[in-house]
Design a protein around this motif. Structure first.
Motif, PDB file in Angstrom:
ATOM      1  N   ASP B  27      -0.102   7.451  17.572  1.00  0.00           N
ATOM      2  CA  ASP B  27      -0.465   6.258  18.361  1.00  0.00           C
ATOM      3  C   ASP B  27       0.444   6.051  19.581  1.00  0.00           C
ATOM      4  O   ASP B  27       0.336   5.057  20.290  1.00  0.00           O
ATOM      5  N   GLY B  28       1.383   6.986  19.790  1.00  0.00           N
ATOM      6  CA  GLY B  28       2.279   6.884  20.946  1.00  0.00           C
ATOM      7  C   GLY B  28       3.386   5.859  20.786  1.00  0.00           C
ATOM      8  O   GLY B  28       4.124   5.591  21.729  1.00  0.00           O
ATOM      9  N   VAL B  29       3.501   5.289  19.598  1.00  0.00           N
ATOM     10  CA  VAL B  29       4.553   4.286  19.340  1.00  0.00           C
ATOM     11  C   VAL B  29       5.337   4.705  18.097  1.00  0.00           C
ATOM     12  O   VAL B  29       4.750   5.130  17.099  1.00  0.00           O
ATOM     13  N   VAL B  30       6.652   4.587  18.165  1.00  0.00           N
ATOM     14  CA  VAL B  30       7.483   4.903  16.997  1.00  0.00           C
ATOM     15  C   VAL B  30       8.022   3.588  16.438  1.00  0.00           C
ATOM     16  O   VAL B  30       8.665   2.816  17.158  1.00  0.00           O
ATOM     17  N   THR B  31       7.739   3.346  15.173  1.00  0.00           N
ATOM     18  CA  THR B  31       8.159   2.072  14.573  1.00  0.00           C
ATOM     19  C   THR B  31       9.426   2.244  13.729  1.00  0.00           C
ATOM     20  O   THR B  31       9.810   3.366  13.387  1.00  0.00           O
ATOM     21  N   ASP B  32      10.028   1.088  13.361  1.00  0.00           N
ATOM     22  CA  ASP B  32      11.216   1.088  12.478  1.00  0.00           C
ATOM     23  C   ASP B  32      10.895   1.792  11.168  1.00  0.00           C
ATOM     24  O   ASP B  32      11.681   2.584  10.658  1.00  0.00           O
ATOM     25  N   GLU B  33       9.720   1.487  10.653  1.00  0.00           N
ATOM     26  CA  GLU B  33       9.313   2.043   9.349  1.00  0.00           C
ATOM     27  C   GLU B  33       9.198   3.568   9.416  1.00  0.00           C
ATOM     28  O   GLU B  33       9.582   4.271   8.484  1.00  0.00           O
ATOM     29  N   GLU B  34       8.647   4.045  10.530  1.00  0.00           N
ATOM     30  CA  GLU B  34       8.479   5.501  10.674  1.00  0.00           C
ATOM     31  C   GLU B  34       9.838   6.213  10.750  1.00  0.00           C
ATOM     32  O   GLU B  34      10.018   7.276  10.168  1.00  0.00           O
ATOM     33  N   ILE B  35      10.783   5.584  11.435  1.00  0.00           N
ATOM     34  CA  ILE B  35      12.139   6.163  11.530  1.00  0.00           C
ATOM     35  C   ILE B  35      12.770   6.184  10.136  1.00  0.00           C
ATOM     36  O   ILE B  35      13.351   7.190   9.702  1.00  0.00           O
ATOM     37  N   LYS B  36      12.618   5.066   9.435  1.00  0.00           N
ATOM     38  CA  LYS B  36      13.213   4.945   8.094  1.00  0.00           C
ATOM     39  C   LYS B  36      12.601   5.988   7.153  1.00  0.00           C
ATOM     40  O   LYS B  36      13.319   6.688   6.437  1.00  0.00           O
ATOM     41  N   ALA B  37      11.290   6.109   7.196  1.00  0.00           N
ATOM     42  CA  ALA B  37      10.593   7.055   6.319  1.00  0.00           C
ATOM     43  C   ALA B  37      10.997   8.505   6.623  1.00  0.00           C
ATOM     44  O   ALA B  37      11.241   9.294   5.705  1.00  0.00           O
TER      45      ALA B  37
END
Lengths: 165, 85
Positions: B27-37
């Protein structure tokens, strides 16, 4: 970053930047390279030179030899290094890529091996040199106040009448 | 495996075709959750390796990770150093 680029100050007027750009573009296109030119707000130029097979794409982005010509006082700052095709700076996603330093070193090694940076520099120097030999200067000749003969600027005596200049 | 036919490291191509990268960047966006995962995934892989590989193999993996991290750290320091010149 001098380690990954060839840098030199060219003793020529910044007005020569368009002529150098034109000559670099023509030469590399003749040799089968893709060339793109970006004019910079500083009056300089950013030239991307690439060829499939020689330059590796990184994260889907085409890499290239980047030649940057910048006005520096009455001279030109020449720099040739590795960068991304058509961009004026390496996009963050690439420069932050964990192994970008390894790729940068390897691609720069290929550029140096094929002497592309040296070739670009010698073309730029050739344009500067040609401009210096073809542009007449105001001090090129001096005239004798006794007989009117034209003499080289370095002469101390008139070559026509022999009187001191 | 690590290098292409020209002898250039092709890790970036592996990154582009990696499932985790594709999912995160979709989606072109990196979220906190994605970094954590992703961070947890890396830690889990290292823990898994500790149980599967010999001490000698682990020493090699550790050495590669450390040397790569050193390169990354000093390269960033070098970049900042050059900006400040």
């Amino acid at each position: 970053m001098a380690t990954f680029s060839t840098q030199k100050i060219l003793n020529g007027s910044p007005a020569l930047i368009p002529a150098i750009t034109e000559k670099l573009t023509a030469k590399f296109r003749t040799d089968g390279y893709e060339v793109a030119v970006d004019n910079l707000s500083s009056g300089g130029c950013d030239i991307s030179i690439t060829k499939g097979g020689l330059f590796k794409a990184v994260l889907g982005m085409k890499t290239a030899l980047k030649v940057t010509l910048l006005p520096q006082g009455s001279n030109i700052h020449f720099e040739a290094g590795v960068g991304i095709w058509g961009q004026q700076a390496i996009p963050t996603i690439i420069s932050m890529f964990f192994l970008w330093p390894v790729l940068l070193t390897q691609i720069w090694g290929i550029v140096q091996q094929s002497q592309l940076d040296d070739e670009a520099l010698s073309i730029a120097e050739e344009v500067v040199c040609q401009s210096q030999t073809t542009t007449p200067t105001a001090t090129e000749n001096i005239f004798c106040t006794h007989c009117g003969t034209s003499n080289p600027a370095s002469a101390h005596f008139c070559c026509g009448c022999g009187k001191p200049l | 495996m690590f290098f292409n036919e020209e002898g250039i490291l092709n890790i970036d191509e592996m990154v582009v075709s990696n499932a985790s990268f594709k999912n995160i960047m979709e989606d072109g966006v990196v979220t906190d959750e994605e970094i954590k995962a992703q961070s947890e995934k890396v830690v889990a892989m290292l823990r898994d390796m500790e149980t599967k590989y010999s001490a000698e193999q682990l020493a090699e993996i550790k050495s590669l990770l450390v040397e790569s991290s050193v390169l990354y750290a000093v390269y960033n320091f070098y970049s900042i150093q050059n900006i400040n010149k």
